[in-house]
Motif scaffolding. Sequence first.
Motif, PDB file in Angstrom:
ATOM      1  N   GLU A  81      11.191  -0.141   1.307  1.00  0.00           N
ATOM      2  CA  GLU A  81      10.183   0.379   0.284  1.00  0.00           C
ATOM      3  C   GLU A  81      10.733   1.647  -0.292  1.00  0.00           C
ATOM      4  N   ILE A  82      10.901   2.618   0.780  1.00  0.00           N
ATOM      5  CA  ILE A  82      11.361   3.923   0.053  1.00  0.00           C
ATOM      6  C   ILE A  82      12.475   3.979  -0.793  1.00  0.00           C
ATOM      7  N   ALA A  83      13.441   2.803  -0.430  1.00  0.00           N
ATOM      8  CA  ALA A  83      14.684   2.844  -1.435  1.00  0.00           C
ATOM      9  C   ALA A  83      14.218   2.048  -2.875  1.00  0.00           C
ATOM     10  N   ALA A  84      13.217   1.081  -2.751  1.00  0.00           N
ATOM     11  CA  ALA A  84      12.763   0.529  -3.924  1.00  0.00           C
ATOM     12  C   ALA A  84      11.907   1.681  -4.612  1.00  0.00           C
ATOM     13  N   MET A  85      11.146   2.583  -3.874  1.00  0.00           N
ATOM     14  CA  MET A  85      10.435   3.636  -4.970  1.00  0.00           C
ATOM     15  C   MET A  85      11.583   4.331  -5.650  1.00  0.00           C
ATOM     16  N   ALA A 127       0.866   8.761 -10.046  1.00  0.00           N
ATOM     17  CA  ALA A 127       1.245   9.994 -10.519  1.00  0.00           C
ATOM     18  C   ALA A 127       2.253   9.965 -11.288  1.00  0.00           C
ATOM     19  N   GLY A 128       2.607  10.959 -11.990  1.00  0.00           N
ATOM     20  CA  GLY A 128       3.755  11.238 -12.582  1.00  0.00           C
ATOM     21  C   GLY A 128       4.232  10.542 -13.789  1.00  0.00           C
ATOM     22  N   LEU A 129       5.689  10.379 -14.055  1.00  0.00           N
ATOM     23  CA  LEU A 129       6.241   9.757 -15.109  1.00  0.00           C
ATOM     24  C   LEU A 129       5.965   8.246 -14.949  1.00  0.00           C
ATOM     25  N   ILE A 130       5.993   7.679 -13.864  1.00  0.00           N
ATOM     26  CA  ILE A 130       5.697   6.239 -13.615  1.00  0.00           C
ATOM     27  C   ILE A 130       4.484   5.961 -13.781  1.00  0.00           C
ATOM     28  N   GLY A 131       3.472   6.668 -13.466  1.00  0.00           N
ATOM     29  CA  GLY A 131       1.922   6.447 -13.987  1.00  0.00           C
ATOM     30  C   GLY A 131       1.771   6.368 -15.238  1.00  0.00           C
ATOM     31  N   ARG A 132       2.412   7.417 -15.996  1.00  0.00           N
ATOM     32  CA  ARG A 132       2.198   7.513 -17.226  1.00  0.00           C
ATOM     33  C   ARG A 132       2.822   6.324 -18.023  1.00  0.00           C
ATOM     34  N   ALA A 133       4.118   5.807 -17.493  1.00  0.00           N
ATOM     35  CA  ALA A 133       4.737   4.733 -18.131  1.00  0.00           C
ATOM     36  C   ALA A 133       3.829   3.482 -18.233  1.00  0.00           C
ATOM     37  N   ILE A 134       3.337   3.468 -16.930  1.00  0.00           N
ATOM     38  CA  ILE A 134       2.535   2.024 -16.459  1.00  0.00           C
ATOM     39  C   ILE A 134       1.444   2.105 -17.671  1.00  0.00           C
ATOM     40  N   ARG A 135       0.405   3.262 -17.563  1.00  0.00           N
ATOM     41  CA  ARG A 135      -0.723   3.434 -18.300  1.00  0.00           C
ATOM     42  C   ARG A 135      -0.170   3.482 -19.905  1.00  0.00           C
ATOM     43  N   LEU A 153       5.738   0.007 -18.965  1.00  0.00           N
ATOM     44  CA  LEU A 153       6.252  -0.548 -17.561  1.00  0.00           C
ATOM     45  C   LEU A 153       5.103  -1.121 -16.801  1.00  0.00           C
ATOM     46  N   GLU A 154       5.743  -2.377 -16.212  1.00  0.00           N
ATOM     47  CA  GLU A 154       4.541  -3.236 -15.579  1.00  0.00           C
ATOM     48  C   GLU A 154       5.120  -3.132 -14.298  1.00  0.00           C
ATOM     49  N   VAL A 155       4.356  -3.124 -13.053  1.00  0.00           N
ATOM     50  CA  VAL A 155       4.856  -3.314 -11.602  1.00  0.00           C
ATOM     51  C   VAL A 155       3.670  -4.029 -10.996  1.00  0.00           C
ATOM     52  N   ALA A 156       4.565  -5.380 -10.439  1.00  0.00           N
ATOM     53  CA  ALA A 156       3.542  -6.221  -9.698  1.00  0.00           C
ATOM     54  C   ALA A 156       4.137  -6.410  -8.331  1.00  0.00           C
ATOM     55  N   PHE A 157       3.253  -7.002  -7.562  1.00  0.00           N
ATOM     56  CA  PHE A 157       3.708  -7.022  -5.899  1.00  0.00           C
ATOM     57  C   PHE A 157       3.559  -8.585  -5.597  1.00  0.00           C
ATOM     58  N   GLU A 212       0.871  -1.167  -0.008  1.00  0.00           N
ATOM     59  CA  GLU A 212       0.041  -0.173   0.128  1.00  0.00           C
ATOM     60  C   GLU A 212       0.995   1.288  -0.125  1.00  0.00           C
ATOM     61  N   MET A 213       2.023   1.163   0.430  1.00  0.00           N
ATOM     62  CA  MET A 213       2.919   2.412   0.512  1.00  0.00           C
ATOM     63  C   MET A 213       3.251   2.814  -1.004  1.00  0.00           C
ATOM     64  N   PHE A 214       3.073   2.202  -2.026  1.00  0.00           N
ATOM     65  CA  PHE A 214       3.357   2.280  -3.354  1.00  0.00           C
ATOM     66  C   PHE A 214       2.441   3.028  -4.146  1.00  0.00           C
ATOM     67  N   GLY A 215       1.124   3.198  -3.503  1.00  0.00           N
ATOM     68  CA  GLY A 215      -0.016   3.507  -4.218  1.00  0.00           C
ATOM     69  C   GLY A 215      -0.105   4.569  -5.230  1.00  0.00           C
ATOM     70  N   SER A 216       0.222   6.036  -4.570  1.00  0.00           N
ATOM     71  CA  SER A 216       0.380   7.087  -5.283  1.00  0.00           C
ATOM     72  C   SER A 216       1.607   7.412  -6.310  1.00  0.00           C
TER      73      SER A 216
END
Length: 237
Positions: free
Chosen positions: A147-151, A28-36, A40-44, A20-24
């Motif tokens: 988590e913050i390092a992973a972000m 948002a921003g470049l990561i959100g656009r790349a996923i949409r 880029l695909e991100v899975a947990f 849940e820490m990764f939600g926003s």
Amino acid sequence: MRRAPARPSLRIGIVTLAPEMFGSVLKAGLIGRAIRAGLLEVAFANPRDHSRDAHRRVDARPYGGGPGMVLMPGPVDAAIRQFAKRGSWIVGLSPRGRPFSGRAASRLSRKKQFVLVCGRYEGLDERVCASFDEEISIGDYVLSGGEIAAMAVLDAVARLVPGAMGNASSSDEESFAGGLLEYPQYTRPRVWSGKRVPAVLLSGNHARIEAWRRRRSLELTRRLRPDLLLARKSSKV
Ligand code: ADE
């Protein structure tokens, strides 16, 4: 509308007890656009889903005594295996890892997939760390989890995925790409709070602008990050 590519150029798996820490960050921003855009695909994968304990416990006291709790190897390994097909690159996030850098981001951005494993509590059982291909630290301080390092890694890598940044040359020119800090930038208005934009930038003379930027880049690096200049020199020998 541009159609999303059939396969993303990069898939990143994240092993974490706190997805849940990764939600926003993912919206948002470049990561959100790349996923949409399907680049880029991100899975947990959550180790808690692999706990064999009735209370879904994933941690235990360290053998030999000492403070805190250690994540047990079984649930973490099972979560990694959710992604790790043969050949998948596994990255542990830890303050003991190799310092993260633009070069490491560029190397990771060229992979088809990799897995980021976030530690928590006092750490991970060493036997699961043995399966990592590398360990990365984002600095000499201890965060309460990876988590913050992973972000930070996710963000630095996502912007290098082809097509994510729009203007391909901007990632070449920015800080660290050539081992130097980026030159200073200015925009409108020409005079702000009594301070003028350097005249050379308004001259339209591209050769002079380029020479000025190079000089400023070297000056800034010498003043703010002299260690980068030393590192450049020794890598050229
Ligand atoms: N986990 C805790 N601290 C960390 C750090 N500095 N870098 C990467 N992962 C971490």
